[in-house]
Design a protein around this motif. Structure first.
Motif, PDB file in Angstrom:
ATOM      1  N   ARG A  60       0.834  -1.193   0.000  1.00 39.65           N
ATOM      2  CA  ARG A  60       0.000   0.000   0.000  1.00 39.65           C
ATOM      3  C   ARG A  60       0.873   1.248   0.000  1.00 39.65           C
ATOM      4  O   ARG A  60       1.968   1.256   0.545  1.00 39.65           O
ATOM      5  CB  ARG A  60      -0.898   0.009   1.237  1.00 39.65           C
ATOM      6  CG  ARG A  60      -2.016  -1.025   1.207  1.00 39.65           C
ATOM      7  CD  ARG A  60      -2.934  -0.829   2.396  1.00 39.65           C
ATOM      8  NE  ARG A  60      -4.090  -1.711   2.330  1.00 39.65           N
ATOM      9  CZ  ARG A  60      -5.076  -1.698   3.224  1.00 39.65           C
ATOM     10  NH1 ARG A  60      -5.024  -0.866   4.245  1.00 39.65           N
ATOM     11  NH2 ARG A  60      -6.091  -2.518   3.093  1.00 39.65           N
ATOM     12  N   SER A  61       0.369   2.294  -0.601  1.00 37.77           N
ATOM     13  CA  SER A  61       1.054   3.577  -0.555  1.00 37.77           C
ATOM     14  C   SER A  61       0.222   4.546   0.275  1.00 37.77           C
ATOM     15  O   SER A  61      -1.009   4.436   0.334  1.00 37.77           O
ATOM     16  CB  SER A  61       1.268   4.126  -1.968  1.00 37.77           C
ATOM     17  OG  SER A  61       0.038   4.245  -2.656  1.00 37.77           O
ATOM     18  N   TYR A  62       0.907   5.482   0.928  1.00 31.36           N
ATOM     19  CA  TYR A  62       0.248   6.386   1.859  1.00 31.36           C
ATOM     20  C   TYR A  62       0.676   7.823   1.573  1.00 31.36           C
ATOM     21  O   TYR A  62       1.721   8.080   0.979  1.00 31.36           O
ATOM     22  CB  TYR A  62       0.624   6.047   3.303  1.00 31.36           C
ATOM     23  CG  TYR A  62       0.448   4.596   3.682  1.00 31.36           C
ATOM     24  CD1 TYR A  62      -0.713   4.149   4.301  1.00 31.36           C
ATOM     25  CD2 TYR A  62       1.453   3.666   3.435  1.00 31.36           C
ATOM     26  CE1 TYR A  62      -0.870   2.817   4.659  1.00 31.36           C
ATOM     27  CE2 TYR A  62       1.303   2.333   3.787  1.00 31.36           C
ATOM     28  CZ  TYR A  62       0.138   1.914   4.399  1.00 31.36           C
ATOM     29  OH  TYR A  62      -0.013   0.600   4.748  1.00 31.36           O
ATOM     30  N   THR A  63      -0.141   8.760   2.037  1.00 23.69           N
ATOM     31  CA  THR A  63       0.185  10.181   1.960  1.00 23.69           C
ATOM     32  C   THR A  63       0.093  10.769   3.359  1.00 23.69           C
ATOM     33  O   THR A  63      -0.882  10.530   4.080  1.00 23.69           O
ATOM     34  CB  THR A  63      -0.774  10.926   1.015  1.00 23.69           C
ATOM     35  OG1 THR A  63      -0.679  10.357  -0.296  1.00 23.69           O
ATOM     36  CG2 THR A  63      -0.409  12.408   0.937  1.00 23.69           C
ATOM     37  N   LEU A  64       1.114  11.537   3.737  1.00 27.86           N
ATOM     38  CA  LEU A  64       1.189  12.121   5.073  1.00 27.86           C
ATOM     39  C   LEU A  64       0.757  13.583   5.029  1.00 27.86           C
ATOM     40  O   LEU A  64       1.133  14.325   4.123  1.00 27.86           O
ATOM     41  CB  LEU A  64       2.622  12.019   5.594  1.00 27.86           C
ATOM     42  CG  LEU A  64       2.891  12.513   7.012  1.00 27.86           C
ATOM     43  CD1 LEU A  64       2.224  11.599   8.037  1.00 27.86           C
ATOM     44  CD2 LEU A  64       4.392  12.592   7.267  1.00 27.86           C
ATOM     45  N   THR A  65      -0.031  14.014   6.019  1.00 24.20           N
ATOM     46  CA  THR A  65      -0.477  15.404   6.108  1.00 24.20           C
ATOM     47  C   THR A  65       0.325  16.139   7.182  1.00 24.20           C
ATOM     48  O   THR A  65       0.964  15.507   8.033  1.00 24.20           O
ATOM     49  CB  THR A  65      -1.972  15.478   6.458  1.00 24.20           C
ATOM     50  OG1 THR A  65      -2.154  15.090   7.837  1.00 24.20           O
ATOM     51  CG2 THR A  65      -2.789  14.560   5.564  1.00 24.20           C
ATOM     52  N   PRO A  66       0.297  17.480   7.190  1.00 24.51           N
ATOM     53  CA  PRO A  66       1.032  18.248   8.209  1.00 24.51           C
ATOM     54  C   PRO A  66       0.599  17.939   9.637  1.00 24.51           C
ATOM     55  O   PRO A  66       1.354  18.188  10.580  1.00 24.51           O
ATOM     56  CB  PRO A  66       0.716  19.700   7.835  1.00 24.51           C
ATOM     57  CG  PRO A  66       0.418  19.654   6.374  1.00 24.51           C
ATOM     58  CD  PRO A  66      -0.285  18.350   6.162  1.00 24.51           C
ATOM     59  N   LEU A  67      -0.607  17.412   9.818  1.00 21.31           N
ATOM     60  CA  LEU A  67      -1.095  17.072  11.154  1.00 21.31           C
ATOM     61  C   LEU A  67      -0.722  15.652  11.566  1.00 21.31           C
ATOM     62  O   LEU A  67      -1.104  15.196  12.644  1.00 21.31           O
ATOM     63  CB  LEU A  67      -2.617  17.243  11.217  1.00 21.31           C
ATOM     64  CG  LEU A  67      -3.141  18.663  10.970  1.00 21.31           C
ATOM     65  CD1 LEU A  67      -4.669  18.681  11.007  1.00 21.31           C
ATOM     66  CD2 LEU A  67      -2.572  19.630  12.002  1.00 21.31           C
ATOM     67  N   GLY A  68       0.008  14.954  10.698  1.00 26.60           N
ATOM     68  CA  GLY A  68       0.411  13.592  11.020  1.00 26.60           C
ATOM     69  C   GLY A  68      -0.617  12.550  10.651  1.00 26.60           C
ATOM     70  O   GLY A  68      -0.473  11.383  11.013  1.00 26.60           O
ATOM     71  N   GLN A  69      -1.663  12.950   9.934  1.00 29.11           N
ATOM     72  CA  GLN A  69      -2.646  11.981   9.470  1.00 29.11           C
ATOM     73  C   GLN A  69      -2.094  11.232   8.262  1.00 29.11           C
ATOM     74  O   GLN A  69      -1.307  11.777   7.480  1.00 29.11           O
ATOM     75  CB  GLN A  69      -3.953  12.678   9.095  1.00 29.11           C
ATOM     76  CG  GLN A  69      -4.681  13.311  10.267  1.00 29.11           C
ATOM     77  CD  GLN A  69      -5.912  14.064   9.811  1.00 29.11           C
ATOM     78  OE1 GLN A  69      -5.857  14.874   8.890  1.00 29.11           O
ATOM     79  NE2 GLN A  69      -7.039  13.803  10.459  1.00 29.11           N
ATOM     80  N   VAL A  70      -2.519   9.995   8.114  1.00 29.94           N
ATOM     81  CA  VAL A  70      -2.043   9.158   7.020  1.00 29.94           C
ATOM     82  C   VAL A  70      -3.239   8.676   6.209  1.00 29.94           C
ATOM     83  O   VAL A  70      -4.173   8.081   6.760  1.00 29.94           O
ATOM     84  CB  VAL A  70      -1.250   7.949   7.548  1.00 29.94           C
ATOM     85  CG1 VAL A  70      -0.761   7.087   6.389  1.00 29.94           C
ATOM     86  CG2 VAL A  70      -0.069   8.414   8.390  1.00 29.94           C
ATOM     87  N   PHE A  71      -3.213   8.954   4.912  1.00 29.96           N
ATOM     88  CA  PHE A  71      -4.292   8.548   4.021  1.00 29.96           C
ATOM     89  C   PHE A  71      -3.793   7.500   3.038  1.00 29.96           C
ATOM     90  O   PHE A  71      -2.625   7.529   2.614  1.00 29.96           O
ATOM     91  CB  PHE A  71      -4.839   9.756   3.250  1.00 29.96           C
ATOM     92  CG  PHE A  71      -5.669  10.688   4.089  1.00 29.96           C
ATOM     93  CD1 PHE A  71      -7.049  10.525   4.168  1.00 29.96           C
ATOM     94  CD2 PHE A  71      -5.075  11.716   4.807  1.00 29.96           C
ATOM     95  CE1 PHE A  71      -7.817  11.379   4.944  1.00 29.96           C
ATOM     96  CE2 PHE A  71      -5.830  12.576   5.589  1.00 29.96           C
ATOM     97  CZ  PHE A  71      -7.213  12.406   5.654  1.00 29.96           C
TER      98      PHE A  71
END
Length: 248
Positions: A60-71
């Protein structure tokens, strides 16, 4: 008269003693049970072969947000607690090819990659139970909002290597780079990188070297180091060597 049973065939004991190199006769009419065992073994072998030939599931690939959330790549919020850090995409730290001009009017192209250590720190330093554990090999890391925020300057720092201060660390494992004008309450923002030959093509652009930013964070005071330059580093890399630390 004594007899022996050899693979389902009755053999006279006297006949067996006639030849020292006696070879048991093959089964002419194998029993149904023996045939069943052969078929089961063959089927099991076929099953193992088919399992080995199956394509591996894609990671799986993920994207990290500035708040530390992972999508996830489908836009859904990730609920897994352990994540392979190499599969996490940080939008402003995507790999790219940069062309550097050297002192002798020569230019070289390097593929630049950024380690997860640029936006995480060791789980051992965590003050509370982290929401996610990012695995860098066997090392466990957690999201660091301070490193993440500072990393927005990282690409500019690396792309201007010829103009910034570079030194050899005492460990000889990597090089340190910083810009003395970029400071914070924690000190100078410093990037640690390695550089080695790696010919290839990325996004259609050819390159001859791989520059990996192993870590980046602010430090209260710069560690002792020997000054060097990008030209010297690339010159040594062409020989599969590194610039060695010498005590100033």
């Amino acid at each position: 008269m004594l007899t022996n049973v050899v693979l389902g065939r009755v053999v006279n004991a006297g006949q067996m003693s006639q030849s020292k190199n006696h070879t048991p006769a093959r089964i002419e009419n194998p029993s149904p049970e023996w045939t069943l065992v052969r078929r089961q073994s063959f089927s099991a072998s076929q099953s193992r072969s088919s399992m080995l030939s199956r394509p591996k599931m894609e990671k799986r690939s993920y994207t990290l947000t500035p708040l530390g959330q992972v999508f996830l790549d489908d836009g859904k919020l990730n609920i897994e607690s352990t994540i392979d850090a190499t599969m996490v995409s940080v939008p402003h730290l995507c790999p790219h090819v940069e062309e550097f001009g050297l002192n002798n009017s020569e230019s070289v192209k390097c593929l630049i990659r950024y380690s997860s250590h640029c936006w995480t720190y060791s789980v051992e330093l965590a003050q509370s139970i982290p929401r996610f554990i990012f695995l860098d090999g066997t090392r466990q890391r957690v999201f660091d909002p301070i490193r993440y925020g500072a990393s927005h300057y990282l690409r500019e720092l690396i792309c201007s290597l010829p103009q910034n201060r570079i030194y050899v660390t005492q460990s000889d494992r990597n090089y340190g780079c910083y810009n003395a004008t970029v400071t914070s309450d924690e000190g100078c923002y410093t990037a640690y990188f390695t550089l080695r030959p790696r010919k290839g093509r990325f996004d259609g652009v050819r390159h001859k070297f791989l520059l990996t930013v192993e870590s980046a964070y602010s430090k209260p005071q710069q560690e002792p180091g020997m000054k060097t330059s990008l030209s010297a580093i690339i010159g040594k890399a062409r020989e599969n060597k590194t610039v060695k630390y010498r005590k100033p």
